[in-house]
Design an enzyme around this catalytic site. Structure first.
Site, short mmCIF file in Angstrom:
data_model
loop_
_atom_site.label_atom_id
_atom_site.label_comp_id
_atom_site.label_asym_id
_atom_site.label_seq_id
_atom_site.Cartn_x
_atom_site.Cartn_y
_atom_site.Cartn_z
CB SER A 1 6.91 -6.12 1.70
OG SER A 1 7.96 -5.22 1.54
CB CYS B 1 6.22 -10.32 7.09
SG CYS B 1 6.95 -11.25 5.76
NE ARG C 1 7.95 -2.99 -2.17
CZ ARG C 1 8.81 -3.99 -2.10
NH1 ARG C 1 9.90 -3.99 -2.84
NH2 ARG C 1 8.61 -4.99 -1.26
CG ASP D 1 6.07 0.45 5.17
OD1 ASP D 1 6.35 -0.76 5.31
OD2 ASP D 1 6.33 1.08 4.13
CG HIS E 1 10.74 -1.97 5.55
ND1 HIS E 1 10.71 -3.22 4.97
CD2 HIS E 1 9.54 -1.42 5.26
CE1 HIS E 1 9.54 -3.41 4.37
NE2 HIS E 1 8.82 -2.33 4.54
NE ARG F 1 0.56 -3.68 -0.91
CZ ARG F 1 1.67 -3.53 -0.18
NH1 ARG F 1 1.70 -2.68 0.82
NH2 ARG F 1 2.73 -4.26 -0.42
CE LYS G 1 7.84 0.10 1.09
NZ LYS G 1 8.01 -0.30 2.49
CE1 TYR H 1 -1.34 -2.34 -7.47
CE2 TYR H 1 0.31 -2.52 -5.75
CZ TYR H 1 -0.97 -2.77 -6.22
OH TYR H 1 -1.88 -3.43 -5.42
C1 OXD Z 1 6.10 -2.73 0.92
C2 OXD Z 1 5.13 -1.69 1.26
O1 OXD Z 1 6.00 -3.34 -0.16
O2 OXD Z 1 5.19 -1.20 2.39
O3 OXD Z 1 6.99 -2.98 1.75
O4 OXD Z 1 4.30 -1.31 0.41
MN MN Z 2 6.92 -1.82 3.52
#
Ligand code: OXD
Ligand code: MN
Length: 612
Positions: A278, A280, A86, A303, A256, A395, A236, A227
């Site tokens: 993100s 974590c 991102r 998420d 989130h 990912r 998001k 991406y």
């Molecule tokens: C992020 C995702 O970047 O969930 O938070 O992809």
């Molecule tokens: Mn996320």
């Protein structure tokens, strides 16, 4: 005259649609976008397996996708090296008044932003197919469902959206003649000249990327990146940034957060929503296999949670997504066995390494590093290479239904009632293992001051400490001070049905750089303490930063881990907390007069408790 030219252009452009679209507003928008972006054809997606297979084989034939010999119906993509995460620096929340976006968002006024982007969109799909993706966030039969239409020139995005959202004619049907939808326009920003060969991962340079949101119009415009969250606009952009604005207006919450069900040995069910920044560990916690004897867990989402007060006054959570877009590096049978099983088939991998036998590999995988692989940049790689084989933000895109620990209730239209909120982040120092908020307002303060070391999920430096309130800094579609006020207001509306609030840190290390807590499945020991706190079954110690378990309050049965490290994980170094107060002052100061009075009170009380 203009009309005739328009019609001629429209006639030349092939349009494929396998169902009837009755919504005039939608048809009009699609044709306006086609006139602007000038694709060679328009294709309305039907969400079918046949469509997925067809697009994937086209991408395999082109070389953009690699079919993995070792995993049925699974594919590897390699992004352009400039397009790997991102891009928060290029993400905009655009209101006429900058203060509505607030100090934590990038802002450009809608008139200039639209002008810049319209110039970029002009002819940007030349030589490409324009895909129209009708999708629903949350199951269509849920009262929480929101319909989006993503227009994109990326077949990679179409296939990912198939997994991450619910795509198909049923969405068009639900729209009827005049239903509302959220328009999401996406282009990779790489028009093709006549005869020009396409790149394997087309995208625009960083300074031309824009991930823009116009919350007053429920409108999303994304340009230049292919991406993840920049391009899969249901995630998001819609389910967090735009939804957070709608949620505030309508009195619900878009967060989130993962959603997890925990079941005690007696069969008592608890639902937990946890917000971490993100990369974590949300996906790992969402799919936890508890090690604490007798406890079981089920995953409902990894998420995003949409939360609404139900008829009984409790807060109900639903996962608007239908897939997982998780960070691959670090995922293993040790850290997340359920994710590893989820990934066995029907997945898309992006920026992982390719092994010689046709499988994917990444740093932190159970399999040792292969003797030879092709790295995420498509180069030969051997273990002596100082660079990682997979990008740190590589990912997987995986269907949620495939997860072995998915809850039978994950698509329940009304969601599940929430008992516990958890905030947290990645902190090598200072923050202890777990803290319970004194009450809701203190919990909101804990969420608002959450801090974490930055990760590879955003383009930028990794490892710096930043305040990431409620893990929503990159995802809140309005002024964060008003978002804090919304949290206080939700607490008032929930009255005595409020979930309890905790703050965790699984990542603390000692002076020798060793982890103080084992993490992963053993995090269930901390979750058990939380559930027992609700039941009033277990004790805690009052500290200046909140209630904390004494070592004896945690169920450590069967845990093979140095007990002195656990003691250290539970230590509160008041001086270290005091040292962070100036940073908190600064953090709150940026909101000026908009900072809710209740937050100021919390901060004053906090300082007093620290002896300041
Ligand atoms: C992020 C995702 O970047 O969930 O938070 O992809
Ligand atoms: Mn996320």
């Amino acid at each position: 005259m203009a009309k005739t030219i328009k019609n001629q252009v429209a006639q030349e452009r092939r349009e494929t649609v396998a169902y009837t679209v009755k919504n005039e507003k939608l048809k009009q928008w699609v044709h306006e976008v086609a006139e602007l972006c000038e694709p060679k054809e328009i294709y309305w997606c039907d969400g079918s397996q046949e469509e997925y297979d067809r697009l994937m084989s086209q991408m395999v034939a082109h070389g953009a996708a690699i079919a993995l010999k070792k995993r049925p119906n699974s594919f590897l993509f390699r992004s352009d090296p400039s397009d790997v995460a991102r891009v928060e620096a290029r993400t905009y929340i655009s209101y006429p008044d900058k203060d509505e976006a607030g100090p934590t968002n990038n802002w450009i006024d809608p008139v200039s932003l639209k002008k810049t982007m319209l110039d970029l969109y002009k002819g940007c799909m030349k030589g490409r197919t324009m895909y129209v993706i009708p999708f629903s966030m949350a199951p269509l039969d849920s009262p929480m469902a929101k319909i989006g239409i993503e227009i994109t020139d990326s077949p990679y995005v179409v296939c990912n959206m198939h997994i991450m959202t619910r795509v198909g004619p049923q969405v068009i049907e639900a729209l009827g003649t005049d239903g509302e939808f959220i328009p999401c326009l996406h282009s990779v920003g790489a028009p093709l000249a006549e005869g020009q060969e396409d790149a394997l991962w087309p995208c625009a340079p960083i300074e031309k990327k824009y991930i823009s949101h116009f919350p007053e119009e429920n409108l999303i415009w994304s340009y230049g990146s292919g991406y993840g969250g920049n391009a899969l606009l249901g995630k998001k952009c819609l389910a967090l940034r735009i939804a957070s604005v709608i949620a505030r207006r309508e009195g619900w919450m878009a967060e989130h957060m993962l959603i997890l069900r925990l079941i005690s040995p007696e069969g008592k069910v608890y639902h937990i929503c946890a917000a971490f920044p993100s990369a974590c560990g949300k996906t790992n916690l969402a799919m936890i296999l508890p090690t604490v004897p007798g406890w079981k867990a089920e995953c409902l989402g990894d998420d995003i949670a949409w939360l609404k007060i139900g008829p009984d006054g409790r807060l109900y959570a639903i996962n608007p997504e239908s897939g997982f877009f998780g960070v691959a590096p670090g995922t293993s049978h040790d850290s997340n066995p359920a994710a590893m099983d989820t990934l066995e088939k029907n997945c898309i991998f992006t920026n992982c390494a390719l092994t010689d036998d046709g499988d994917v590999w990444w740093e932190g995988h159970d399999d040792p590093a292969p003797e030879h692989a092709i790295d995420w940049k498509g180069r030969d790689w051997t273990p002596d290479n100082p660079e990682p084989a997979a990008h740190p933000n590589a990912r997987f895109t995986a269907p949620a239904a495939q997860c072995p620990v998915i809850s039978p209730d994950w698509e329940k239209p009304q969601g599940v009632p929430v008992d516990i909120f958890i905030f947290g982040g990645r902190r090598t120092r200072v923050q202890p293992l777990v803290v319970e908020a004194f009450d809701w307002d203190h919990g909101v303060f804990l969420g608002a001051t959450a801090a974490s070391e930055t990760t590879a999920a955003n383009i930028g430096a990794v490892g710096n400490l930043r305040r990431d309130p409620f893990a929503m800094k990159p995802f809140c579609g309005y002024n964060m001070a008003d978002y804090f006020a919304h949290w206080f207001a939700m607490g008032d509306r929930l009255g005595d049905k409020k979930p309890r609030i905790f703050y965790v840190n699984w990542f603390r290390k000692n002076d020798e750089g060793k982890w103080l807590w084992p993490g992963f499945g053993d995090n269930s020991r901390v979750l058990k303490w939380m559930c027992e706190r609700i039941e009033g079954k277990v004790g805690a110690e009052e500290t200046p930063i909140g209630y904390m378990p004494r070592q004896d309050d945690l169920d450590l049965t069967g845990l093979d881990w140095p007990m002195e490290r656990i003691a250290e994980a539970l230590e509160v170094d008041i001086e270290a907390f005091k040292a962070e107060v100036p940073d908190m002052e600064q953090h709150f100061a940026q909101f000026g007069a908009r900072l809710p009075e209740r937050m100021k009170i919390q901060f004053e009380e906090y300082k007093k408790r620290l002896g300041l």
